[in-house]
Design an enzyme around this catalytic site. Structure first.
Site, PDB file in Angstrom:
ATOM      1  N   ASP A 125       0.858  -1.179   0.000  1.00  0.00           N
ATOM      2  CA  ASP A 125       0.000   0.000   0.000  1.00  0.00           C
ATOM      3  C   ASP A 125       0.897   1.232   0.000  1.00  0.00           C
ATOM      4  OD1 ASP A 125      -1.803   2.021   0.327  1.00  0.00           O
ATOM      5  OD2 ASP A 125      -2.768   1.193   2.109  1.00  0.00           O
ATOM      6  N   ASN A 185       3.210   5.849 -11.460  1.00  0.00           N
ATOM      7  CA  ASN A 185       1.877   6.070 -12.013  1.00  0.00           C
ATOM      8  C   ASN A 185       0.794   6.178 -10.943  1.00  0.00           C
ATOM      9  OD1 ASN A 185      -0.486   5.629 -14.035  1.00  0.00           O
ATOM     10  ND2 ASN A 185      -0.615   3.874 -12.637  1.00  0.00           N
ATOM     11  N   TYR A 197      -4.634  17.881  -5.426  1.00  0.00           N
ATOM     12  CA  TYR A 197      -4.164  17.139  -6.601  1.00  0.00           C
ATOM     13  C   TYR A 197      -3.135  17.949  -7.387  1.00  0.00           C
ATOM     14  CZ  TYR A 197      -4.382  14.482 -10.982  1.00  0.00           C
ATOM     15  OH  TYR A 197      -4.079  13.742 -12.112  1.00  0.00           O
ATOM     16  N   GLY A 198      -3.456  19.210  -7.673  1.00  0.00           N
ATOM     17  CA  GLY A 198      -2.532  20.047  -8.432  1.00  0.00           C
ATOM     18  C   GLY A 198      -1.220  20.255  -7.712  1.00  0.00           C
ATOM     19  N   ALA A 199      -1.281  20.467  -6.395  1.00  0.00           N
ATOM     20  CA  ALA A 199      -0.051  20.688  -5.635  1.00  0.00           C
ATOM     21  C   ALA A 199       0.831  19.445  -5.615  1.00  0.00           C
ATOM     22  CB  ALA A 199      -0.398  21.112  -4.206  1.00  0.00           C
ATOM     23  N   LYS A 259       0.966  17.035  -7.878  1.00  0.00           N
ATOM     24  CA  LYS A 259       1.558  16.829  -9.203  1.00  0.00           C
ATOM     25  C   LYS A 259       2.634  17.882  -9.488  1.00  0.00           C
ATOM     26  CE  LYS A 259      -0.693  13.157 -10.383  1.00  0.00           C
ATOM     27  NZ  LYS A 259       0.020  11.859 -10.526  1.00  0.00           N
ATOM     28  N   ILE A 298      -7.417  10.717 -20.054  1.00  0.00           N
ATOM     29  CA  ILE A 298      -7.506   9.298 -20.400  1.00  0.00           C
ATOM     30  C   ILE A 298      -8.785   8.710 -19.822  1.00  0.00           C
ATOM     31  CG2 ILE A 298      -6.223   7.119 -20.368  1.00  0.00           C
ATOM     32  CD1 ILE A 298      -3.848   8.973 -19.302  1.00  0.00           C
TER      33      ILE A 298
END
Length: 235
Positions: free
Chosen positions: A47, A78, A143-145, A147, A175
């Protein structure tokens, strides 16, 4: 011998990447909480959102043993989550901690362990990033931070100057995966741009995981990989 490690290999883009690399004659070690039905790959059930579990696995000898005979080694980070989605007041702090662990801490720790475990191999690290790393979207602060952190990591790796270690944080485009389904199911009050993603789905504009994996593998294996530490697969 060429060997790859793919995180989040049990579904979606990760499953397609693992199958694509295996189809090109590259041995694959998949890392995820569960197991994949894909035959012929090695699998580690870890995990990646659990720091103690990942640390325990990295403290063992499995990674070094797997990469021992590799002359070309690839790490594809990924695995990731888009949640929590919404303004700060709607974010569960526990979900924030899980997202940062899975999206940032795990890939950075794996990158360091990967490079140390195969000192004689040519090593390539591919972070699966997002356009959200480069443009701020309402509701996607976490999420943006996370990435964006991967983007900055790849930039710094290039500056380290080790010619046998190349890294790129690559946005793959939009996707047709479970993550996209989750985005479309998000209330518009939490994610004001929801309709944009609904329109992409209804307009047939989503790339299939298999097509994206093929293009991503081409990018990963190209001679110039890593010359651009932050890139977009659509470029």
């Amino acid at each position: 011998m060429k060997k790859a490690i793919v995180t989040g290999h049990t579904r979606g883009l990760g499953a397609a990447i693992a199958a694509e690399l295996q189809g090109r004659g590259i041995a694959v070690l998949g890392m995820a909480r569960g197991r994949s039905p894909l035959a012929g790959i090695e699998q580690a059930e870890v995990d990646l959102a659990d720091p103690a579990a990942l640390q325990a696995w990295l403290a063992g000898d499995a990674l070094r043993a797997y990469l021992l005979d590799a002359d070309n080694a690839f790490l594809v980070n990924n695995a990731g989550v888009v949640t929590p989605v919404g303004p700060l007041a709607a974010q569960d702090p526990a979900d924030v901690l899980r997202a940062v662990t899975l999206n940032v801490a795990a890939p950075l720790a794996l990158a360091a362990a990967f490079v140390r475990a195969a000192p004689l191999a040519a090593r390539r690290i591919l972070h699966v990033s997002s356009g959200a790393a480069r443009s701020a979207y309402p509701g996607w602060a976490v999420y943006g931070a996370t990435k964006a952190a991967l983007d900055h990591h790849a930039r710094a790796v290039l500056l380290d100057g080790d010619l046998r270690v190349r890294a790129c944080s690559l946005a793959p485009g939009v996707i047709d995966t479970d993550m996209q389904a989750a985005i479309r199911a998000t209330p518009g009050s939490d994610f004001p741009l929801r309709q944009r993603f609904v329109d992409l789905k209804e307009g047939g504009a989503l790339d299939s995981p298999e097509d994206c994996a093929r293009k991503l593998a081409d990018y990963l294996l190209a001679p110039g990989f890593g010359s651009e530490p932050v890139d977009d697969l659509r470029n």
